[in-house]
Scaffold this motif. Structure first.
Motif, PDB file in Angstrom:
ATOM      1  N   LEU A 242       0.855  -1.271   0.090  1.00 37.67           N
ATOM      2  CA  LEU A 242       0.105   0.037  -0.087  1.00 37.67           C
ATOM      3  C   LEU A 242       0.812   1.262   0.116  1.00 37.67           C
ATOM      4  N   PHE A 261      -7.001  -3.848   0.111  1.00 33.56           N
ATOM      5  CA  PHE A 261      -6.952  -4.353  -1.185  1.00 33.56           C
ATOM      6  C   PHE A 261      -8.107  -5.147  -1.674  1.00 33.56           C
ATOM      7  N   ALA A 267      -3.514  -4.787  -4.360  1.00 26.32           N
ATOM      8  CA  ALA A 267      -4.062  -3.380  -3.526  1.00 26.32           C
ATOM      9  C   ALA A 267      -4.983  -2.635  -4.528  1.00 26.32           C
TER      10      ALA A 267
END
Length: 478
Positions: A242, A261, A267
């Motif tokens: 991330l 996610f 992600a």
């Protein structure tokens, strides 16, 4: 255990029982060797499921399709479950297949097709009760985790998670926050309760897990802060980590739930995932019903109702976009600042799967426009080749179609021609293995990923059962 090391014993045992067999099912047996383990090697045996395999396979005109169904429907029970029935109640671990961990999403979806047999098989009902109890413990261990190890006291996660920068907790296999991870167990529990009326697994521990879900959803609306969850991974693939110091891209707090996610474990680009939020709306309605009807928790039920209304209103206000060729459709992800991604992913929840999950009618006008878009080359992850056409996603990449998405296409239409076409693609792309895969190349099904992926197998079995129930004559036309 990797399926390449798994030795499936040959023989026709398990394709049909000892009852009278029609000539076409005998032909299927003689032509296609069963890929199921021998009865003594199966992880769990359900008389009701085996009877359904025998009766349904006998109705399928095409012997290869009957063989595929007979291999695939029981694959979760045959190969992925570990069931114990101790003094504190049943406990069931369900791994994904070739990955030795239990995903909240996958484990719920893997056993879902068996729920229709619960009232005919008490031991199968206990196995599902064990899944619910195990998932309750997982949620309480860490509501932000997507996957758990069989030993919930273990400090050894999955190999690729060992150096993740996040608050790793015992028993967690991987800690990717995905909205749907908390939705699937509620869907499973609610349907179990609806079918059996059994309330044994819905004890004080379960009630705490439901409250944990409500608190997690509320925290991830991120109205006043970014919340307690962050995640970073040193990875070659940027979809495995991330941005934003581990909190993901920014989004305006409009009432939707932020997700790190996607259901693919990739992600999010924009953290407001529209299919996931639709699933959360259904989840909160189910929690409200169960807290009212089982736990008699009016305060919790009211909290769930208010949260559901808020998310639904935010979806109505922000979830649609105007696409230049498709018109008004649902976006896949947004940030509520005006940015959106128009695409769909093979993993469920997806835009294609909205009617399957009960989020809308299959005749809803916005859904139909969205469906037309995602099943066209305007969707960057729709691939058309010489072997088949269908949806993939960034998880595997370019030109890789997911059988799961073809199956979901068939599950969300009443068009018989579309059913027949999807079945033809699924039958012709298993590369001689007798099972569904995670993905295959659009031009060469022999290039596939994950030979042992139980969710895709049982979902295909679910499709055949649905077709047999709703349009049995179709199975004679394949």
């Amino acid at each position: 255990m990797d399926v390449s090391r798994r030795s499936f014993l040959e023989g026709v045992t398990g394709v049909v029982g000892a009852a009278a067999i029609s000539p076409k099912s005998i032909f299927a047996q003689e032509s296609f060797t069963s890929k199921r383990p021998a009865p003594g090697a199966r992880r769990f045996r359900s008389k009701a499921v085996d009877a359904a395999i025998a009766s349904t396979a006998a109705k399928i005109r095409d012997p290869e399709l009957a063989w595929l169904f007979s291999n695939c429907l029981p694959n979760t029970l045959d190969t992925t479950v570990e069931f114990t029935n101790g003094p504190s109640g049943p406990d069931t671990i369900v791994v994904t297949g070739d990955i030795p961990a239990m995903w909240l999403r996958d484990s719920s979806a893997q056993v879902w097709p068996y729920l229709q047999f619960l009232n005919a098989d008490a031991e199968l009902a206990r196995l599902i009760e064990g899944v619910i109890r195990r998932q309750t413990r997982c949620i309480l261990a860490d509501p932000y985790a997507n996957a758990f190890m069989p030993d919930l006291a273990s400090h050894e996660p999955l190999s690729w998670s060992k150096t993740d920068h996040t608050e790793m907790k015992p028993g967690v296999g991987e800690r990717k926050w995905e909205v749907d991870s908390l939705c699937y167990p509620v869907r499973l529990a609610h349907e179990y309760w609806r079918i059996t009326h059994d309330t044994k697994p819905f004890n004080a521990e379960w009630a705490r897990a439901m409250q944990t879900i409500l608190e997690t959803f509320s925290a991830q609306q991120r109205k006043t802060s970014r919340g307690p969850y962050s995640f970073q991974r040193q990875a070659f693939n940027p979809t495995d980590t991330l941005s934003g110091d581990g909190y993901g891209s920014p989004a305006r707090p409009v009432g939707l739930i932020h997700s790190g996610f996607r259901p693919s474990d990739d992600a999010c680009v924009y953290p407001l995932n529209i299919p996931g939020n639709f699933f959360a709306v259904q989840t909160l309605q189910r929690i409200e019903e169960m807290l009212t009807g089982i736990a008699h928790d009016n305060a919790g039920a009211t909290q769930a109702s208010r949260l559901r209304s808020e998310i639904k209103a935010a979806l109505d206000a922000h979830g649609r976009v105007h696409h230049p060729t498709a018109g008004e459709i649902w976006a896949y992800e947004i940030d509520a600042f005006g940015n959106a991604i128009c695409m769909d992913d093979a993993n469920v929840p997806s835009l294609l799967a909205l009617p399957y999950l009960g989020s809308c009618s299959s005749s809803d006008s916005t859904y139909l426009a969205t469906r037309k878009f995602v099943l066209s080359e305007a969707n960057p992850y729709f691939f058309r080749g010489s072997a088949a056409e269908g949806i993939g996603g960034p998880h595997i990449g370019q030109d890789m179609i997911w059988p799961m998405a073809i199956t979901m296409r068939a599950l969300t239409t009443d068009d018989e021609k579309e059913h027949l076409q999807c079945l033809a693609w699924l039958k012709s792309t298993h590369a001689g293995t007798g099972f569904m895969h995670e993905s295959f190349n659009k031009n060469d099904p022999a290039k596939f990923t994950r030979e042992w992926f139980a969710w895709a197998n049982t979902l295909f079995g679910e499709l055949i059962l649905k077709l047999d129930k709703n349009n049995p004559k179709l199975l004679q036309k394949v």
